[in-house]
Design an enzyme around this catalytic site. Structure first.
Site: not given
Lengths: 306, 306, 306, 306
Positions: D61, D64, D188, D240, D258
């Site tokens: 992530s 991103k 992705y 998150y 992760v």
């Protein structure tokens, strides 16, 4: 019929898994879970019972059927402006659903809905007057003047009212309640604290099994259409988030209470009341549902075929 | 009876508010909203119909009753490991509820549940074989070999599958589906694209009105208990978040589809199919519900009293 | 700096879209939306202001920063047993989130969290004593004994308390509140009804810009770490469900109130208070956010780069 | 600084509780949890590192941040039509929130948002071209041509794509995605499968610490305002439903993955990358957060005061 009720009572006596007595208020937690009662009042005037069928217990949410009947008598379809008539999905939904739908409870049998029904009945009167009216109606349909509120249970509920107070204030914030929250709650908790036996309860529910006529007196309580509609609401919403399960297993409209009672209606046949204090995970009487399942299988009185 | 169906058809012809034809796929949006049909098949072998009762339409979600019946035949109560049997509350809940309950859909009549039922039926077979089995079953209970899938509707649904694909992948992520998502969806969309007329549909549903026996052939389709249970699920969950409303107004188990059809069951009496393409806000046929309400009032066939 | 504040005030005077004054209680609805004030207190002891910077207004939720500071002083990290420190997502979540997380509010700046903070501060004392303590603290950090509660605003909030009463009873049902709900709410509404001017507010917030030291007195209010942590909570949760937007546009920790005030902290530089009664859709001062955005652009005081 | 990184690495080596390696795809589950690395790139051109700082790991992530930067370069504020910029509250919200808000993800760092960002970048191009563009950008800002996708990780993610496929189809159903779902997901998953070391990652993030300029080359990557805004999004949404916790404990904008990596930005100071594969309950590197907390305490580089 008497044999059937005796058989059921004997079968229930052998059950070792009896559920868990409601313990959210001390008064209910005291009740002996070994008790079981069943009573049947038929549309042709017969009465049968077995087990502890004359022992009064706290009818709790079963009272919502009676206040709904009173409210429909007073407001007619006007009641539905502030209360819906759809199943609520699950307990989690209670306050989520209120938030989503502008404080309008999904149906008259979830707590929020029943509180709104009481508020609708009050019509500016004091709790005492409203309670007198509710009690008078229940005594009338049960044909029994001995029926009373259990003041200790009502006081215990009021002392532990936070969850219901939260719901009531929430609805009030959306303009769904007209009366003072504590007065509405006080009335509501007394209504829930009505003590009745299985025999009294079966008698009281009989008008719903006979198109609105209170047998054997023959006096009309509600129109046939209203009786059907109340039955439909009991079917759809009578057992919280286990309403589908009850319809699946028993196949009769019914309403349960955390006191361990269940009132079931077999249209055209009669009204059945069962009581056993131990509850399952959804808050319905564990043995009560079992007993009604056995009853429905043996009588073939399911509304869904026979 | 014929007079009643004619009266209803005449009354519906006068209605100016006819709802909105489903437009989420082009194939359904083409249908003329002026059409109305009704058919009744009784347990004593009579058939009545009026209006456009022989015009085939897309049965859509009504097919879920038939696949549920097949799935129970194959898996029995094992089906309930992956599908619940409680009303879902509201449409908003569909995917919220999936998230909360580990990908297990609330009941077999919401889309997620019906997709899980199809997956359960497949049992490792290809879509083509499963579809042959479904069609064969529907033709058998309707006693009509002409019934077919509408391939254009199925293709249109597949092309606009995103919402259902989202549900299917979500369940798959929780291990609730065993087969490839696109294969399950392809099968599901074909099942929904079965085209039937009111007459065929009423005939097909008759076994649910007669304790599981397919009249007039006398062949048993399901046991009496299973017929009752399917009826209970139709009552509790057959009209999405307007199931309570349908029970309140009509008082019969029923299942609607976005093609504008509704199949209603009057246990002990017969099966009624209505069709009018215009939908109300909850996605149920606007005139279909009205027609059934009028039918139930005149026949007094409500399961909740008479 | 003075020029900047004058420029901002002049720019804001030209804005025609001024938002909507909070109207959920009559007392707040009366305020003239044309007003605008701004004040800056710097870590090196300078004070600047422009517009209606000496007019007291209802600080409402900005008070939550001060009660949080008091609660951390009394309970330290023990506070976090009953209050979280994550953004809440959106307003819809308020009570949903409470239901999901056992009545524990997500952070000290949503209403439920602030009510839990007040309950934590009370420690068995009467509302009057707790209020005296809160007022005393605010007067101390603002170095101004004239600061008072607006009793009319507090009374008006108490009379319209249903939404907050619902939250409080909900938390109490989960054992998250120790004191009587009405006493907690009475205290909470008084806290929100503190009236301060921009100048007083900027002065009061200065300790958060200077590592916990109350300039120019030099007295330590909190440790540097605690100042940083309070700032982080203001950044993450200070503007309800527009906290991300405020961080994006302004880039400073801040806390808004429905009275139209915002307190923003520029660590190492100073504390800025703005006030304009008209609110945007998320309940934050429309011109207040605009003014701070302009301020941050001109000063380059964003915490995210310069 | 080197001493500090060595101290942190030594302290982390002593930790016995190391969290749980991500196991939702087999490729990530293989990684040895004993590893720890840290690297710092400062705005004045210094580079420090300790531990396994040159071992490539799956950045997941963290990628991103880079695709967001590319998307803002291509679409500017137009990106925000399909992606929000508010914290999402909690993981439960992911798909609930999508349902509530018309398929618009809350921010670019939750999975749904990052998928929407990739879709925005594609602009009609094939996955291969988009991936080439992403890789080229990452190599440029890290000044290292060796950076690659880990094809096995990407394939493993695609094989276990159901949860993300559900989100993507859901958004597509609302018209939020323009490209084919499987192509968007393929892109992705490759983006998430970029493998980088701490040293490479710290270098790549440096432009966010220095107002948008890629030190030491001096080339501008984004405007100062955009750098601040990306930092604000990292602060508000980078971890998150533990974003508040990270702000509280570390006080720096950051983004975790992760794979066990975290990129943190200290505006005006430098970019810090840490890596340790064991995750806490919220899916953030357990030792990574601890190491950054220690780092922030020692350097006093918190954006909330010093």
């Amino acid at each position: 019929m008497q044999t059937l009720l005796d058989d059921i009572t004997a079968a229930m006596a052998k059950e070792t898994e009896r559920g868990k007595v409601a313990d959210y208020i001390p008064e209910l937690a005291h009740v002996d879970p070994q008790q079981f009662g069943i009573a049947l009042a038929t549309v042709d005037g017969q009465h049968y019972s077995a087990g502890s069928a004359t022992t009064p217990f706290s009818i709790q949410s079963i009272s919502k059927v009676f206040t709904l009947t009173i409210a429909l008598g007073k407001l007619g379809d006007g009641l539905w402006a502030n209360v819906g008539r759809e199943p609520s999905g699950d307990p989690f939904n209670s306050i989520v659903q209120l938030e989503h739908e502008g404080g309008k409870p999904r149906n008259p049998f979830i707590n929020a809905g029943a509180i709104a029904v009481v508020d609708a009945i009050m019509m500016g009167h004091a709790p005492k007057e409203t309670l007198a009216e509710i009690l008078s109606f229940v005594r009338y349909i049960a044909d029994d003047e001995r029926i009373c509120f259990d003041a200790k249970v009502a006081a215990s509920e009021m002392a532990h009212r936070d969850r219901n107070a939260s719901l009531a204030h929430f609805m009030k914030a959306f303009g769904r309640l007209r009366h003072d929250v504590d007065k509405v709650l006080g009335t509501y908790f007394h209504q829930c604290a009505i003590a009745m036996s299985c025999e009294q309860l079966a008698h009281a529910g009989l008008f719903l099994a006979s198109d609105g006529v209170n047998k054997p007196s023959g006096l009309r309580v509600v129109s046939p259409q209203r009786a059907r509609r109340i039955n439909s609401l009991m079917m759809m919403c009578g057992h919280y988030d286990a309403s589908g399960e009850f319809a699946f297993r028993v196949g009769l409209p019914g309403k349960s209470g955390v006191g361990g009672g269940i009132l079931a209606i077999a249209p055209g046949h009669g009204a059945i009341a069962v009581w056993s204090p131990g509850l399952d995970e959804q808050g319905n009487s564990l043995l009560g549902v079992k007993a009604l399942e056995m009853f429905a299988q043996r009588t073939q009185w399911s509304v869904f075929g026979h």
